[in-house]
Structures are given as C-alpha cells and as structure tokens.
Design an enzyme around this catalytic site. Structure first.
Site, PDB file in Angstrom:
ATOM      1  CG  HIS A  61      -1.850  -1.149   1.290  1.00  0.00           C
ATOM      2  ND1 HIS A  61      -3.101  -1.101   0.726  1.00  0.00           N
ATOM      3  CD2 HIS A  61      -1.718  -2.399   1.817  1.00  0.00           C
ATOM      4  CE1 HIS A  61      -3.714  -2.273   0.916  1.00  0.00           C
ATOM      5  NE2 HIS A  61      -2.886  -3.087   1.562  1.00  0.00           N
ATOM      6  CG  ASN A  93      -6.404   0.257   0.135  1.00  0.00           C
ATOM      7  OD1 ASN A  93      -5.324   0.281  -0.459  1.00  0.00           O
ATOM      8  ND2 ASN A  93      -6.537  -0.195   1.354  1.00  0.00           N
ATOM      9  CG  ASP A 304      -1.150  -6.537   3.810  1.00  0.00           C
ATOM     10  OD1 ASP A 304      -1.411  -5.478   3.185  1.00  0.00           O
ATOM     11  OD2 ASP A 304      -1.989  -7.124   4.506  1.00  0.00           O
TER      12      ASP A 304
END
Lengths: 424, 305
Positions: A61, A93, A304
């Site tokens: 991310h 996102n 992650d």
C-alpha cells in the site's frame, strides 16, 4: 548507461548457490562467469555477500493519491529499495480509489518521476471498492495495472466476484482476493480467541477468512479460472488451498512475515501496532503457515506493507487502523525465521520473494540468467541488526517487530542495471 | 413441411429452412415491387400478443399479415387484460374464441410459446421467448445472408455481443449450423453462456480472432441492465474491446456484410460509421423480415389445411 561488475558474490539461483561474477550493461545481465574482467565498469565487491533476483512485492500500500500523511510514492519507493525490492504492486485503496485509468496513469507517472523501484498499480475490482460496479479493467490494463483487487475489503457478492474473475480473464488478469466475510468479521480488531477475551477486544474469527477462501476456490474451480488469495493467516485456510491445488484448481496464495513469526500473544501488551487484517492468529496457525511455505502451498511472501500515521496507531485497538509497515523488514524477518532456522533453503527464499511473485502476476524479473533484466539485490546475511522503526524510510513506523534482532542487511538494490539503494 | 406452429429453429429440418427461404425470396421481390397477392390470407386473423416491448417485430408481423390480406389485431401488455392478471393461457383461449388463426407471441419467459401452442387451435409463432429462440429473426438474417453469398456452406459468421441473454444468437446458431455455416462468437466472458461450445460454435479469445476472415459480422444489442449487474463496466470500454469499429472490419473478409437485429446502441456494439457504412445491411434486414414472416404465415396456413 553505466556498466556494473559485481565481483566475488554468491549467486542465489532457483536450484543452487554459485560463486560467480555478474556483468550488468544496458539494464540487462550481460554475463555470468567465475571471473569476469570488464573495462569501464563500476565494480561492486560482493565478497561474503549473496546476490538475489531483486525482491518483488505483489501486495503493497503506497497510499498515494490521498493518504500521503501515511505514505507517498516517493517514501514508499525509498522503503522498497531499502528492503531490497525492485518492484512493488500497489493496492488501489487510495483516495481517490485506483478504479479508473486516470489514477493508474497518475501512479505510473509519479513512480517514474520518483525513479527508484518499478511500481505496478493494481486496479480496483469495483468502483470505489463498494462491491457494486465493475471497473474498466481493459482500459486500466492498457495503462499498466497488473491485477485487480478490492484489497482491504472483500468482494462480498459472489456473483460480482464471479463476474470480476471472468471479465479480468478477458484481459489476462487475475483477481487478488482479500478473503473476509464481513458479517462474521464486522467490528473485530484482533484474532477471536482466548487472548482477545483476556483483553476484552472484539475478535475476528478465523472462519471469516476461511469461508471466503473456500468460496473463491470453488468459483475458480467452477469457472476454470485463476484466483490469488491474499494474506493467508489460518491453518484451515492453508489446508483449503492445499486441497484445492491437489484437485488442480488454479489457486495461488501469499502470506506475510507477521503470520509465520508472531502469535496473538503480541496483542496482550495492548499495542495497536499488532493490529492487522487479517489478524495475527495462534501458534497452530503460525506453524501451519510455515508448513505451507515449506510444501509449496503458499506460493510467495508479501509484505502487505500498510503504513499509517502514528496518530492512527497510538490509540486503543478498537480505534486504531489495521496494518503493518513491512517493506524494510520483510527480507530480514523471513531470512532469520525461515532460513536461519533451517526450515527452507536460501534458494527457496529467493523464489518466495522474487521468482514466484513475478510468475503469479506475469512480471518481468525474478530470475538471474544472462539476458534477464538487471534487477538485483545484494545482501549481507551475516550482518545482524535490531529493528528500529524510527530509522524506517517509510513514513509508516508501525510495526510489532520493533526491537527484534534479525539477520540480513540489504547492501545494494539494483533496478534496470542502476544502483537505486546502497546500504551503509 | 411446417406443422401447426413455428416455435424454434431447433425444431426445424434443413429442408424446412430451405423452403421458407425460397418462398421468402420470392415474397421479398413482390413486397419491393408492391405486387403482393393479398388473397392468400383472406378472411384470416393474425393476433400479435406482446408481453415485452417491441416495435420492429410486431409491426413487421402485422404488415406481413396485412400484405397477404389477413385482418390483424394487436394485444400489448400495457393496454390489455394482461395487466389485470389474465394468464397466458386465458389469453390464448380468448384469442381462439375470437377466431384468431395465428398468434405471434413475444414473452420474457423461455418456453412461453410452447405452452401457448399446446393450448390453442391457432398457429403460434414464437416472436421471441426469453433467452430461448427468435426463429423469424434467424430466418430473416439468413435471407439477407443468402442474397449476398447464395450458399451457407462454410460461410463464416461471427456473432458478437451479449450471447448469454440472446435468443437471436441461439436461433442463428441453430440455423447456421443446420445450413453448414461456421459460427464464431465473441463476447466478454461474463456474457457467454456456459456450455455454448457444445452448440457447435467456436468461442474466439480476441476480437481480431473473432473477425478474422468473417463473411458476416453480426452485432447483438447490449442491455444497460447488464452493466448495472456488473457484467461489463461501461459502454465505452465495451465498444473499445468488444464492439466493432471501421478499423476492426479490416480483419473481416473485404466483402463481409454487417448485420444487427436492432435496435442498435450506436457506438456500443457497432460504431456509427459501421452502422451507416457500405457493408451494413441492417435496414435490408428489416425488409427481409417482412418477407420471411409472409412466407412463414403462408406455409403455416398450408400446413394446417
């Protein structure tokens, strides 16, 4: 373009480790030989160091656009190359969500300006990640998305998931599935179990993850299409995937260092840096993840990497954001806890962090052959260090591993034949 | 030889299709020349019973009947007792009692025309039932193709669009296979029905592959509601990857013709310059439609006698 000669290192191939020199030129590996002499080349002395195909993180991310107080493409790229990664695939996102060609274009171009690692955007499955409307997968693919995912949230509706898998297949893309049944997981912050009960924090049951893994496996099997399961954290999840693979289902999956190193004992100190989704599970799950890595059920290790601002973590479990900043610790943690403990070989670790992730998303890289792209990570495996999140280049200092001693320091990260990171 | 009803192409023999097309070819000449024999269906009654919106098909059947001298009555869902809850069979019995010789049924439910046909004295013509069949559409498409290519043997027909929800695609596949043509289909995977390969079609993986060497390029209508259901993301993306523009036609045979059952979403299934281009036979299809329906009516009347 600079010519680089890497001397006296040990090259980590998929099936062996060999001492040899490498010559990099024009962004490619030009020569691999026991002794190479090259004029006008910058020499890197890799004596006592190990040379890997540069690491590839297919689950990152980067938070830009929109959440740049947590991270941005520049800081995330710095963290990536420091962690030995030449390529990262960033989840959609962001704000706005990467659900349209314009945001894909922005991310690709911002990454080019930053010019450190390669950044591959992952497009959203549904607009605004709300599960309602399929995105323009074809147009996003043309601009560079390498997969689609609503990561952070599940695609709750099974028909929408089926549509997404089928539609993505028209463009040769896979769906990366964040497996979580919201009706079961809703409101939870940690693994549901004794430790959650002890501290009085609402738990997320393992079955919330497993029920969706089972669903997605069945969809993949019925439609004869691939599915990639994100961040597997439970024993039964691993077993479901193992059985599916035996049946010939086109399923691949990933796990992260926190799932094979930690147990939910880490929540007892009530430090929200251990809050992550899916949550850190129990000892039997940790063991099962390691066994899944050993037997190949788990295809790759991802970070992650989910950086957050300190204020989003320095609060009660219920209020804190989910996620761990992982780019700068992933290799050392994996090496220390999988290879140094003799669970897997160094070559296997190279596969888990580079070769296989490249294959899963059909990316260039992940191998060290003559003619291959010169994406290379050189590591000093004997050097140990204590994880200190204040030294992270990522804006996200959120890690439950702070203070842990680990082995394996990245000395160089080379991307397209250029040194993008050099350790101290 | 056609029997009482025309419910689907799947129920016809190759000889039936040849017979219909032969008669339709002659009828089309008469229609264009405005010299139709209007004694053929004198004192006969044709009822169109439409539970779904349609202008083209209904008007085409009514004109076909009128050309041949029949009286026509129209029952559409919005203005009839259908809205009062009268069942399909009740309507059938009523139309029989009113003396209808032919009932053309359009219904959203697959198999509706079979149910009606079993209950009525009148000949039932399936004007489209759910995702099952639309036989006269396939026949008018065939008549149009036949004008250009004479034979169906090894004719390469590419059908592109929402195959999954399309009765037109199904009837065309049945007809073209019986006649010896080679059918290729192309659509987003989400708009392909499961098991379609077994109906004897090749499923193309790319638009180029689909169009390569095609003699006939048939577009099918894409419904907005399929987008809302998440089967494709947008009209513009659909057009770009699954629709046909002038550049795409270059993959097809240079003498290829373009068909579409209508109504067309301009710049979705086909770009405007394809619809209005030289290869388009979309309006010729409409004329073929009247002729085919006249032929069917005449043959059904003969079949009953």
């Amino acid at each position: 373009m600079q010519k680089i000669l890497i001397q006296n290192g040990s090259i980590v191939f998929e099936d062996s480790i060999q001492k040899a020199d490498l010559l990099l030129e024009n962004g490619k590996i030009m020569q691999i030989d026991s002794k190479i002499i090259a004029k006008n080349a910058d020499v890197i002395d890799a004596t006592n160091k190990f040379i890997f195909p540069a690491f590839i993180d297919i689950h990152t991310h980067l938070r830009e656009p929109g959440y740049t107080r947590k991270e941005d493409i520049a800081s995330g790229s710095l963290a990536a190359v420091k962690g030995g990664f030449s390529q990262v695939c960033c989840m959609p996102n962001t704000s706005p969500v990467c659900d349209n060609p314009t945001i894909v274009y922005y991310i690709k171009n911002r990454a080019k300006e930053v010019n450190l690692c390669k950044v591959h955007p992952i497009g959203a499955v549904t607009s605004s990640l709300n599960g309602q409307k399929l995105t323009e997968v074809g147009k996003m693919k043309e601009l560079g998305v390498v997969a689609i995912s609503d990561d952070g949230r599940p695609v709750e509706n099974a028909a929408m998931m089926a549509n997404a898998m089928q539609y993505a297949a028209n463009f040769g893309l896979k769906v990366l599935s964040h497996c979580e049944d919201s009706s079961l997981a809703k409101g939870g912050s940690v693994n549901e179990g004794t430790n959650a009960t002890k501290i009085g924090v609402k738990g997320i049951p393992k079955v919330a993850e497993e029920i969706m893994i089972a669903r997605d496996i069945l969809l993949a099997e019925y439609y004869n299409l691939p599915i990639h399961i994100c961040h597997v954290s439970t024993k039964t999840g691993v077993q479901l995937i193992r059985e599916a693979k035996l049946r010939g289902v086109q399923v691949t999956c990933e796990s992260c260092p926190h799932y094979f190193i930690l147990t939910d004992d880490c929540i007892l100190s009530l430090n929200a840096n251990a809050k992550v989704n899916p949550p850190i599970r129990e000892e039997e799950d940790r063991i099962a993840i390691i066994n899944g890595i050993i037997d190949g059920t788990i295809d790759c290790i991802v970070t992650d990497h989910a950086p957050h601002h300190e204020e989003e973590k320095n609060c009660a479990f219920d209020l804190a954001a989910f996620g761990i900043s992982g780019l700068e610790t992933s290799f050392a943690l994996s090496y220390t806890h999988l290879v140094k403990t003799n669970k897997i070989s160094l070559s296997k670790l190279g596969s888990l962090m580079s070769t296989t992730p490249a294959k899963i998303l059909n990316l260039e890289g992940g191998n060290l052959g003559v003619g291959a792209v010169a994406d290379i990570t050189i590591v000093d495996l004997n050097k140990k260090f204590v994880i200190d999140s204040q030294k992270f280049l990522s804006k996200g200092k959120n890690t439950p591993f702070n203070g842990m001693e680990v082995y394996g320091v990245v000395a160089y990260t080379i991307v397209n034949g250029e040194v993008k990171y050099k350790g101290e | 030889m056609l029997s009482k009803d025309l419910l689907g192409i799947s129920l016809l023999e190759k000889e039936d299709i040849i017979e219909i097309l032969k008669l339709a070819k002659a009828m089309k000449k008469d229609v264009v020349a405005k010299k139709v024999d209007d004694s053929i269906l004198k004192n006969r009654i044709l009822a169109t019973l439409f539970y779904e919106n349609s202008t083209r098909t209904r008007v085409s059947f009514e004109l076909a009947g009128q050309h041949l001298g029949a009286k026509t009555v129209t029952i559409v869902a919005a203005t009839s007792s259908i809205q009062k809850g009268e069942s399909l069979l009740d309507n059938g019995y009523t139309l029989d009692a009113l003396g209808a010789d032919f009932i053309v049924l359009r219904h959203s439910i697959a198999g509706a025309s079979h149910i009606l046909a079993r209950a009525t004295q009148a000949s039932v013509i399936n004007g489209g039932d759910g995702a099952n069949e639309h036989p006269t559409q396939a026949l008018l498409d065939a008549l149009t193709m036949q004008e250009y290519f004479n034979t169906f043997q090894d004719l390469k027909v590419t059908i592109m669009g929402d195959i999954k929800h399309s009765r037109v695609a199904k009837s065309n596949i049945y007809l073209l296979n019986k006649m010896g043509a080679k059918v290729t289909i192309f659509a987003p995977n989400t708009l392909l029905p499961r098991g379609i390969e077994a109906l004897g079609v090749k499923v193309a993986k790319t638009k180029e592959e689909a169009l390569q060497g095609a003699n006939v390029v048939m577009g099918l209508r894409i419904q907005l509601e399929r987008m809302e259901a998440g089967l494709y993301p947008s009209f513009s993306e659909y057009n770009k990857y699954f629709g046909v523009c002038v550049d795409d036609l270059k993959f097809a045979d240079t003498k290829a013709i373009v068909l579409h059952p209508g109504p067309v979403n301009r710049n979705v299934e086909l770009t405007s310059n394809v619809i209005d281009g030289e290869q388009s036979q979309i309006y010729n299809q409409v004329t073929s439609g009247i002729a085919v329906r006249m032929a069917v009516l005449k043959l059904l009347k003969a079949g009953k006698n």
